[in-house]
Motif scaffolding. Structure first.
Motif, PDB file in Angstrom:
ATOM      1  N   GLY A   1       0.790  -1.228   0.000  1.00  0.00           N
ATOM      2  CA  GLY A   1       0.000   0.000   0.000  1.00  0.00           C
ATOM      3  C   GLY A   1       0.817   1.271   0.000  1.00  0.00           C
ATOM      4  O   GLY A   1       0.358   2.318  -0.445  1.00  0.00           O
TER       5      GLY A   1
ATOM      6  N   LYS B   1      -4.743  -3.169  -1.305  1.00  0.00           N
ATOM      7  CA  LYS B   1      -5.205  -3.713  -0.024  1.00  0.00           C
ATOM      8  C   LYS B   1      -5.711  -5.149  -0.180  1.00  0.00           C
ATOM      9  O   LYS B   1      -5.387  -6.028   0.628  1.00  0.00           O
ATOM     10  CB  LYS B   1      -6.305  -2.805   0.552  1.00  0.00           C
TER      11      LYS B   1
ATOM     12  N   THR C   1      -3.922  -8.330   1.461  1.00  0.00           N
ATOM     13  CA  THR C   1      -4.688  -9.134   2.418  1.00  0.00           C
ATOM     14  C   THR C   1      -4.660 -10.613   2.037  1.00  0.00           C
ATOM     15  O   THR C   1      -4.512 -11.485   2.893  1.00  0.00           O
ATOM     16  CB  THR C   1      -6.140  -8.636   2.503  1.00  0.00           C
TER      17      THR C   1
END
Length: 156
Positions: free
Chosen positions: A44, A57, A61
């Motif tokens: 990010g 993101k 993740t």
């Protein structure tokens, strides 16, 4: 490595390849610069991650940093997807050359990369450097000199 080093790595690599191959130099070098930042979409805080925060993101993740997007699997996937959207070999090969330069530069850092993801083997060079340190600045200077050397005959 930092974004500026990756960009210069992509440009230097693309300039060297286009010096010996018959690709459109402008397109190839621009594509090389883009390909050089693409693997960091998983981070990010990276140049590309800040431009596409939602995608960054989600990828981070699911995969984390320097795993899937720093792998041969991702390189093949990007190459395949590019062939679906364009038949311009300067774009396709430029992006892939830039990505490979990114992999090489990150393999020179202490954290290395998961080149063979999903296998969790970390690939790094025997001698590594710290991101953003003095050695990286020397590498950046070297890449700039490579770009000048190979780019001096190119008309962009």
């Amino acid at each position: 490595m930092t974004g500026k080093t990756h960009i210069m790595g992509g440009i230097a690599s693309a300039a060297a390849v286009v010096h010996y191959q018959h690709y459109d130099p402008t397109i190839f070098i621009i594509a090389g610069a883009f390909g050089a930042v693409l693997p960091d979409i998983c981070h990010g805080g990276s140049k590309i991650g800040r431009r596409f925060p939602l995608i960054s993101k989600v990828i981070n993740t699911i995969f984390g940093h320097r795993t899937f997007t720093h792998s041969l699997l991702f390189l093949l996937l990007v190459g395949y997807l590019l062939t679906l959207f364009t038949d311009n070999s300067s774009i396709i090969m430029g992006v892939l050359v830039g990505m490979v330069s990114h992999f090489i530069l990150d393999a020179a850092t202490k954290n290395g990369i998961k080149l063979f993801y999903p296998v969790s083997i970390t690939i790094r060079f025997p001698i590594t450097t710290k991101t953003g340190g003095t050695v990286e600045n020397i590498v950046l200077l070297g890449l700039t000199l490579v770009t000048i050397y190979f780019g001096k005959d190119l008309i962009l």
